[in-house]
Design a protein around this motif. Structure first.
Motif, PDB file in Angstrom:
ATOM      1  N   ARG A 206      33.523  33.911  38.522  1.00 19.05           N
ATOM      2  CA  ARG A 206      33.706  35.088  37.592  1.00 19.05           C
ATOM      3  C   ARG A 206      32.583  36.047  38.002  1.00 19.05           C
ATOM      4  O   ARG A 206      32.812  37.346  38.243  1.00 19.05           O
ATOM      5  CB  ARG A 206      34.003  34.964  36.338  1.00 19.05           C
ATOM      6  CG  ARG A 206      35.368  34.282  35.825  1.00 19.05           C
ATOM      7  CD  ARG A 206      35.535  34.324  34.499  1.00 19.05           C
ATOM      8  NE  ARG A 206      36.007  35.719  33.979  1.00 19.05           N
ATOM      9  CZ  ARG A 206      37.187  35.952  33.979  1.00 19.05           C
ATOM     10  NH1 ARG A 206      38.175  35.142  34.688  1.00 19.05           N
ATOM     11  NH2 ARG A 206      37.887  37.394  33.727  1.00 19.05           N
TER      12      ARG A 206
ATOM     13  N   TYR B   8      30.726  36.030  40.648  1.00 18.53           N
ATOM     14  CA  TYR B   8      30.865  36.456  41.977  1.00 18.53           C
ATOM     15  C   TYR B   8      31.789  37.505  42.363  1.00 18.53           C
ATOM     16  O   TYR B   8      31.705  38.346  42.984  1.00 18.53           O
ATOM     17  CB  TYR B   8      30.832  35.211  42.777  1.00 18.53           C
ATOM     18  CG  TYR B   8      30.775  35.128  44.106  1.00 18.53           C
ATOM     19  CD1 TYR B   8      29.777  35.641  44.849  1.00 18.53           C
ATOM     20  CD2 TYR B   8      31.854  34.440  44.983  1.00 18.53           C
ATOM     21  CE1 TYR B   8      29.619  35.739  46.120  1.00 18.53           C
ATOM     22  CE2 TYR B   8      31.500  34.482  46.391  1.00 18.53           C
ATOM     23  CZ  TYR B   8      30.399  35.032  46.884  1.00 18.53           C
ATOM     24  OH  TYR B   8      30.391  34.965  48.282  1.00 18.53           O
ATOM     25  N   LEU B   9      33.099  37.280  41.498  1.00 18.53           N
ATOM     26  CA  LEU B   9      34.223  38.417  41.858  1.00 18.53           C
ATOM     27  C   LEU B   9      33.737  39.531  41.264  1.00 18.53           C
ATOM     28  O   LEU B   9      33.821  40.620  41.830  1.00 18.53           O
ATOM     29  CB  LEU B   9      35.409  38.062  40.916  1.00 18.53           C
ATOM     30  CG  LEU B   9      36.139  36.972  41.320  1.00 18.53           C
ATOM     31  CD1 LEU B   9      37.327  36.181  40.349  1.00 18.53           C
ATOM     32  CD2 LEU B   9      37.206  37.410  42.431  1.00 18.53           C
TER      33      LEU B   9
ATOM     34  N   ALA C 290      31.540  41.481  43.650  1.00 17.28           N
ATOM     35  CA  ALA C 290      32.235  42.020  44.839  1.00 17.28           C
ATOM     36  C   ALA C 290      33.078  43.309  44.191  1.00 17.28           C
ATOM     37  O   ALA C 290      33.740  43.785  45.266  1.00 17.28           O
ATOM     38  CB  ALA C 290      33.215  41.075  45.304  1.00 17.28           C
ATOM     39  N   GLY C 291      33.041  43.705  42.987  1.00 19.86           N
ATOM     40  CA  GLY C 291      33.623  44.648  42.492  1.00 19.86           C
ATOM     41  C   GLY C 291      34.829  44.547  41.683  1.00 19.86           C
ATOM     42  O   GLY C 291      35.882  45.560  41.477  1.00 19.86           O
ATOM     43  N   PHE C 292      35.478  43.244  41.641  1.00 18.59           N
ATOM     44  CA  PHE C 292      36.803  42.994  41.289  1.00 18.59           C
ATOM     45  C   PHE C 292      36.703  42.918  39.725  1.00 18.59           C
ATOM     46  O   PHE C 292      35.542  42.771  39.319  1.00 18.59           O
ATOM     47  CB  PHE C 292      37.288  41.489  41.741  1.00 18.59           C
ATOM     48  CG  PHE C 292      37.953  41.419  42.975  1.00 18.59           C
ATOM     49  CD1 PHE C 292      39.159  42.085  43.059  1.00 18.59           C
ATOM     50  CD2 PHE C 292      37.296  40.958  43.786  1.00 18.59           C
ATOM     51  CE1 PHE C 292      39.874  41.720  44.417  1.00 18.59           C
ATOM     52  CE2 PHE C 292      37.389  40.880  45.379  1.00 18.59           C
ATOM     53  CZ  PHE C 292      38.934  41.246  45.652  1.00 18.59           C
ATOM     54  N   GLU C 293      37.909  43.627  38.977  1.00 22.55           N
ATOM     55  CA  GLU C 293      37.554  43.593  37.532  1.00 22.55           C
ATOM     56  C   GLU C 293      37.875  42.205  37.062  1.00 22.55           C
ATOM     57  O   GLU C 293      38.909  41.732  37.355  1.00 22.55           O
ATOM     58  CB  GLU C 293      38.688  44.524  37.108  1.00 22.55           C
ATOM     59  CG  GLU C 293      38.398  45.804  37.068  1.00 22.55           C
ATOM     60  CD  GLU C 293      39.444  47.015  36.707  1.00 22.55           C
ATOM     61  OE1 GLU C 293      40.321  46.711  35.898  1.00 22.55           O
ATOM     62  OE2 GLU C 293      39.574  47.744  37.410  1.00 22.55           O
ATOM     63  N   VAL C 294      37.061  41.731  36.037  1.00 21.80           N
ATOM     64  CA  VAL C 294      37.305  40.278  35.660  1.00 21.80           C
ATOM     65  C   VAL C 294      37.259  40.223  34.116  1.00 21.80           C
ATOM     66  O   VAL C 294      36.677  41.095  33.696  1.00 21.80           O
ATOM     67  CB  VAL C 294      36.116  39.200  36.137  1.00 21.80           C
ATOM     68  CG1 VAL C 294      36.414  39.146  37.726  1.00 21.80           C
ATOM     69  CG2 VAL C 294      34.799  39.710  35.972  1.00 21.80           C
TER      70      VAL C 294
END
Lengths: 686, 686
Positions: free
Chosen positions: B676, B678-679, B682-686
Motif C-alpha cells: 500500500r 508502494y502504491l 506511485a500515485g495510486f489512491e489507496v
C-alpha cells in the motif's frame, strides 16, 4: 639470506608508500614487468582479432557513424538529465535509427542475427535506448508476431515497425513477477457483445514496471486469465489460465482510453530513459479477435479450443516464444561488459602509482592485484562473446526449423546464458569501477551509470535465480528421460560409471602439476564436465531422497543451492566448450595464442574456485596450488596483450565517451593522453 | 521409492512455475518452514537486543526526531534533484543539525564516540550529508586540530565548528591519490616576505576531488611539498616532503582569491550533494604561520626543525593523525549495511512467489537461495557492528593515552576494518537489490542510491587495496620485531611450531562432523587464527625468497594477492573474536542464542570458503561437507528471527523511507502493508 628488513613492503604504518630498497628500475621501466614474470604472449594485430570476432563490422560502423553525426542524442551526464528529458532523447534517437533505414522489427522477423547485433551496438550508446527498442520490437512486436495469427501480424506489423503504434508488454503485476501462472488480471468473454472484458480485480494485480506505458504506449499485449462461460451451462466461469490479449491504451492524441488508469513508476535505479508505468484496467472492453490466438482460440459462442492438449503446454508454448528477449539481453550485456573492460584496462595501463625507490612509478595494471581483477574479466568477456554467438546461431536455427529438440535447447541455453552473463557483467561493473579508483567515480567515466542501467538485466525477462532453476530442471528432465522406466539402481550405476570415466584414469594425473597438463583442453574440459555430471547425479539422488518425505516443492527448496550451482556449472561448461572451438577456429597464430591463454584462464579460475574438486580428490593439494600459481602467471602474460585485446572490441571513442578510457583508434598510434581529455571535461583549458 | 516424475521441480521449460505434487501446505502456511528444517531459535525481544547493541539510543532518537520535523531536508528521489539542488539541501540540513545544538567538531575534539555515532545516524538520512559533515569536521577541522598547534586551534575552531568557515582537505591530485608522498603541489618559502608561495607546477598536480571546494570552501588544508632555501647557501631549494598548510580560497562573499582556480568536478556516481572541486594554485601567497606545524616548523630565516628525526617519520606522523576519518567511514558503512539489510529482509519476508500446488504462495525468505543470500549478510552486519564498537573504543583510548603501541594498533585496525567493512557493504548492497527483484529497482526503495553513494567509501581516505597492504605490512613488522636478530631458522621453527600447535591435536578432530564441535568457538577461533598465522608465515618465507632476486618492490608485488588475503584473514579473525566477546557479554539468553548462531555462521562461512583448510587437510572432506550443511541449517534457523534481528537496528520508518522496507515500529504490531505504501508512492489512491 636477506635480512629481515629486506623483506617487507610498505614499512611505514602511517604512509601509503612502500619504502623499498634494492629494486631494479629496469624491470619496471622497460617492459614494466619484473624479470621473473612468465613468458609473454606474441603481439597480435587487433584488426585481425576484430575481424575474427565480428563478421558484421560494416553495420556497426554505420550505426556508430549515425551517432557521430548526432552527438546530441547521446545522454550527457553533466546535464543532470531528468527522466522526462532522457525519455525524450531516447525517443528522438529511435527515430533517427528508423529514419536511417534500420527496421528492428523487420530484422527480428527476417534476420534475427542483425536484430541482436544492433542491440549490442546500442548497448554502449545508451542502455535506455537499447531497452526502449527492445520493449517496442522484441516484447511488444515479438509478442504480436509470435503469439498472434497472420491477421494480427498484418494488422500491426507496419505500425509497430515504424513506431507509429508504440506498445507495451504488460505481463508483470505488482504482486507477481516470476510466477506468471499466478497473474490475477482477467479477461472475461462477454458472448453477447463478442468482447473481452479486461479487468484488474485487486491492487496486487495492477500491471507494474510496464515499459513504454508511462508516456508512449498506445496499446499493450496484456497477459490475463482467459475466462469463458462454462460450456456445460454451469454458473461459474471456466478459467483457462494466462493468455495474451492486445489492449488499446491511448487514442492517437495520447489520451488514456476509458477504464485505463496509468501511473508513472517514477525514477528507477537506472534506465530512466525508459517510461515504465503501472496500469489498472477497469472493465475495459476489447474485440474478441484481440486474443493473440496462435496457441488457443475462442469462437463467437465462447468455445475454447487449442491444438495443444493441456493448459501447462499452452502456457509453456506461450512463454517459449519469448526467448528472443533473453537472447537480446545476453547480447546487450556482453556489449556492456566489453565497454567496461575497455575503460578499466586502458585506464589501468596508463595510471601510474608507486614504484621502486628512485624509479618511475609503475602502471597499476602491473600490480598483481589489478591483473587478478581485470584479466579474468577480459578472458570471460571473450568467452561470453563466443557463447553469445552460439546462442544467436542456435536461435536462428530454431526459428528456421522449429525442431522441438532445438526449441528446448535454446530455451535452456538462453535462460542459462542470460542469467550467467548478466550476473557476471553486473559484478564486473563494480570491479571495473573499483579498479579505476577515484576517477572511476566521475559520472563522465560511465561505470556508475552502466552499473545502474544494467542492474535490472539480472531481473527482467526472468529473474536470474528462477532462470537458473529452469536450466537445472531441464538437465534433470533429460536425465530422467534417459532412464525412464529403468529401476533407480540402473541409472545410479550408469551415471556412477560415467563419472568414474571422467575421473583422471591415472592417479598420477591427480597429482600432475605440469603447466602442459594444466593447460591441456582435454583435462580442463573433462574436469568441467565431471563437475556438471557429478552435481546432476547427486542432485537427482538428493531429490529422490527428500521427495517422499517433504513433497517435491519443499524437496526442491531444500536442494536449491545445489540446483543453482548445477545450472552455473553447466553454463560454464558450455561457455568453455564454445571458447575452445573459437580458439581452434582462429587461423591467425598470434591471435590464437592469446585466445588460448584466455580460455585456459577461464577454465582454471573455475576449477580453482570450486572446493568440490578437492573434496573429491579430483585434484591433489599440490595440483590445486599449481593451478593458483598458473592463474597468476596467465594474468601476467595476458597483461602484455591487454590493450590489444580491448582494442579488438573496436568501440570508437565517440561511443565509449569515458575520458579515462579513450584510445579506440583501431590500435593506430599510441594511447592518447586521457588526463587531458579528463581535464577538458572538468572545464580546464588544455 | 519415488517415481522419477516426483523428483523434479519446475517441470515446464517454458514456464516459471514449479509444478509440484505431494507437498503439504501445512508446512508452508504455519511456520513457512518445511517440517524437516532444523530447530528454531527462541524468539527474543528486539527492544532488549536494541539496548544491548546501542548505549546511545537517546541521541539517535533526538537526531531522528529532527528529521521527522524537517522531512523537507530528506532528498526526495522523485524530484530528480540536480547536484546544485542536492548540495543546497545538504547545506540546509547541516545548519539544522548545528542549530539543534549538535557540534560535530566539539564531539570530535572531546567525545569522539559521539562524533562517530552521529555519523552512523546520518548515514541512512543522506550519505551526502554524512560525507559533507565528514569533510568539514573530520578532514578540514581534524587536520587543523591534529596537525596544527594550539594557535591554529584557537584561531579556527569556532569558525569551523559553526560552518562559518567551510573548508577542504586538499590532498589528492589528478595524478596522485594513494601515493601521497609523490604529490607535486609545492609550497616554497619566500624569506623576504615571510610567506609561503603555494603553486601547482603541472596539470597532474591539480588538486582533484576536493570536497567542499566547488561551492562552499573558503579555505583548505593543502598538502604540498615544503621547500626552503638551502641553509648551506646552495642555490637549490631543499625539499622536506609533503606538509599541510592552511590556504584561503574564497573571500567572505564567495569570490575566489587571486591565484586560485576552481572547477566543479561535476556529477559523480553518487554523493552529488557534496560539492567536489578541482583546484589549481598559481603562486598563491600565504603567511608563514599557515604551516600546520605540530610535527615540523620553519622559522623566519627559513630554518626547518622537527621533533621527529626523519622525513619518513614526520610523514607517518602526519598521516597517522588522520585515522579518525577511517573510523568514521567504518561507522557510516555499518549504518548503511544495517539499512540495506533491514529493507531486504523485511521485503523478503513479505513478498510471496510460488508455492506447493493448491497452497498459498510462500515468502521468498523461505527459499534456501534467499536465506543463503541474506542471513550471512545479517550475521556479518552484527559482527561488523561489534567490530566498529571495538575500533571506536580503541580510538578513544589512543587519543587519551597517545600510547605508541596503541597508535600502531589503531592505525592497522582502522585501515583493515575500513577496507573490509566498506568492501563488504558495497557487495551486500548489490545482493540486497537483487534479492528485492524488480521492486528493489525502484529509486524510491533506495538500494540503488545507497550503492552509488557508498561506492566511493571503498576508495577515499585510503583505497582499500592499499589499506589492506598496510595491515599486512604491520603484521610482518611485528613478526620481524619478534625475531629481530635471531637467525631465520629460529623464527621459522617458532612459527612452525605455533602453527602445528594450532592444528587439531587429534586426527579425529580433522574428521569431526558433529555440530557441537563445528559450533564450538574454540574450534572456530583456532581455525581462523591458524589461517592468519599460516598466511603470515608463508608470506614471510616467500618475501625472503624473492627479495634478493627481484628487489623488495617487485617481490612484494609478486606476493600481492597473498598480502591482501592475509590482511582480510586477519581482519576476519579480529571481527570473529570481537563477535565472540559480544555473545558472551549478552545476559539475555534468547538474544544470546541468536547472537551465537550468527557468530557461528560468520566463522563457518569463512572456513567453508577457503580452500586452504582443505589443502592443508586441516579439515577432512566429510567435515567440509558437514560445514556446508551446517551453514544452510543456520541460515534456516536464523530466518525465524530475521525480522526481529533487523528490528533491533531500530531504524524508524521516516529515516528508512523505502516503502518496501517499512515496519520499524520497534517490533510493535504486525508488519505494515508495504504494497500500500508502494502504491501510494506511485500515485495510486489507496
Amino acid at each position: 639470506m636477506a635480512s629481515a628488513d629486506g623483506i617487507v613492503g610498505p614499512k611505514q604504518m602511517g604512509g601509503n608508500e612502500p619504502q623499498l630498497s634494492m629494486a631494479p628500475c629496469a624491470a619496471a621501466t622497460s617492459s614494466t614487468r619484473p624479470r621473473s614474470a612468465t613468458k609473454s604472449l606474441p603481439r597480435f594485430d587487433p584488426g585481425v582479432m576484430e575481424t575474427y570476432l565480428d563478421d558484421m563490422r560494416d553495420m556497426r560502423a554505420r550505426v556508430n557513424e549515425l551517432f557521430r553525426q548526432h552527438p546530441e542524442l547521446l545522454p550527457n551526464v553533466e546535464e543532470g538529465l531528468s527522466k522526462e528529458e532522457h525519455r525524450d532523447l531516447v525517443r528522438r534517437a529511435l527515430k533517427v535509427i528508423l529514419q536511417a533505414g534500420y527496421s528492428p522489427l523487420e530484422m527480428l522477423a527476417r534476420d534475427p542475427r542483425k536484430y541482436f547485433y544492433l542491440g549490442e551496438c546500442l548497448s554502449m550508446v545508451d542502455l535506455s535506448l537499447m531497452v526502449k527498442s527492445g520493449v517496442q520490437y522484441s516484447l511488444w512486436g515479438g509478442s504480436v508476431l509470435n503469439l498472434g495469427s497472420e491477421a494480427h501480424r498484418r494488422r500491426y506489423f507496419d505500425d509497430i515497425a515504424q513506431f507509429r503504434l508504440p506498445g507495451c508488454f504488460a505481463m508483470t503485476e505488482l504482486k507477481h513477477g516470476s510466477n506468471v501462472a499466478a497473474l490475477q488480471t482477467e479477461a472475461v468473454l462477454d458472448v453477447l457483445s463478442d468482447e473481452w472484458v479486461v479487468h484488474t480485480p485487486e491492487e496486487g494485480a495492477i500491471k507494474w514496471w510496464i515499459g513504454n506505458a508511462a508516456e508512449d504506449g498506445r496499446a499493450a499485449t496484456v497477459f490475463a486469465r482467459l475466462k469463458v462461460p462454462d460450456p456445460n451451462g454451469g454458473s461459474k466461469l471456466v478459467d483457462h489460465g494466462v493468455h495474451a490479449f492486445v489492449v488499446p491504451l491511448r487514442d492517437p492524441n495520447g489520451n488514456l482510453l476509458r477504464g485505463v488508469e496509468i501511473r508513472d513508476c517514477g525514477y528507477k535505479v537506472g534506465l530512466n530513459g525508459v517510461d515504465n508505468g503501472a496500469i489498472r484496467f477497469t472493465h475495459v472492453r476489447i474485440p474478441r479477435v484481440n486474443l493473440l490466438d496462435r496457441f488457443a482460440s475462442v469462437d463467437k459462442s465462447g468455445r475454447y479450443s487449442s491444438p495443444l492438449t493441456s493448459q501447462a503446454r499452452r502456457f509453456a508454448a506461450t512463454l517459449g516464444e519469448l526467448t528472443g528477449g533473453r537472447v537480446g539481453l545476453t547480447a546487450g550485456s556482453v556489449g556492456v561488459l566489453k565497454g567496461a573492460v575497455t575503460i578499466a584496462v586502458r585506464y589501468a595501463a596508463l595510471r601510474q602509482q608507486f614504484g621502486p625507490p628512485d624509479c618511475p612509478e609503475v602502471a597499476i595494471l602491473d600490480y598483481q592485484s589489478t591483473q587478478l581483477r581485470l584479466m579474468p574479466l577480459l578472458a570471460t568477456c571473450y568467452g561470453l562473446h563466443f557463447a553469445r554467438g552460439l546462442l544467436v546461431d542456435k536461435y536462428v536455427d530454431m526459428k528456421r526449423t522449429r525442431e522441438p529438440k532445438l526449441v528446448e535447447e535454446v530455451h535452456a541455453l538462453s535462460a542459462g546464458l542470460k542469467a550467467y552473463t548478466t550476473g557476471y557483467t553486473q559484478s564486473a561493473l563494480s570491479t571495473c569501477r573499483e579498479a579505476c579508483g577515484g576517477h572511476g567515480y566521475a559520472a563522465v567515466n560511465r561505470l556508475g551509470a552502466l552499473r545502474s542501467d544494467h542492474d535490472i538485466f539480472q531481473t527482467f525477462e526472468g529473474d536470474n535465480t528462477v532462470l537458473l532453476q529452469q536450466v537445472s530442471a531441464m538437465l534433470l528432465k533429460e536425465y530422467r528421460q534417459q532412464f525412464s522406466g529403468a529401476p533407480l539402481t540402473a541409472s545410479y550405476h550408469y551415471l556412477r560409471s560415467a563419472l568414474l570415466g571422467a575421473l583422471p584414469n591415472n592417479p598420477l594425473v591427480t597429482h600432475d602439476t605440469e603447466p602442459r597438463h594444466l593447460r591441456d583442453p582435454a583435462f580442463l574440459a573433462k574436469a568441467l564436465e565431471y563437475r556438471t555430471a557429478r552435481m546432476l547425479f547427486t542432485l537427482s539422488l538428493r531429490l529422490r531422497k527428500h521427495g517422499p518425505k517433504l513433497g517435491s516443492f519443499h524437496a526442491w527448496n531444500k536442494c536449491l543451492d545445489h540446483v543453482l550451482s548445477l545450472a552455473r556449472a553447466y553454463v560454464e561448461s558450455v561457455i568453455y566448450k564454445t571458447f575452445l572451438r573459437a580458439v581452434a577456429g582462429c587461423v591467425d597464430p598470434e591471435c590464437r595464442r592469446s585466445l588460448k591463454a584466455m580460455s585456459d584462464l577461464f577454465a582454471l579460475r573455475l576449477i580453482e574456485g570450486d572446493m568440490m574438486f578437492r573434496n573429491d580428490e579430483y585434484i591433489a593439494p599440490a595440483k590445486a596450488k599449481a593451478i593458483s600459481r598458473l592463474v597468476v602467471a596467465l594474468c601476467s602474460e595476458l597483461r602484455g596483450q591487454a590493450l590489444n585485446l580491448v582494442d579488438a572490441f573496436a568501440i570508437p571513442d565517440h561511443i565509449l565517451r569515458a575520458p579515462i578510457g579513450l584510445g579506440g583508434n583501431g590500435g593506430a598510434g599510441p594511447q592518447p593522453d586521457i588526463y587531458r581529455e579528463y581535464l577538458a571535461a572538468a572545464g580546464f583549458e588544455v
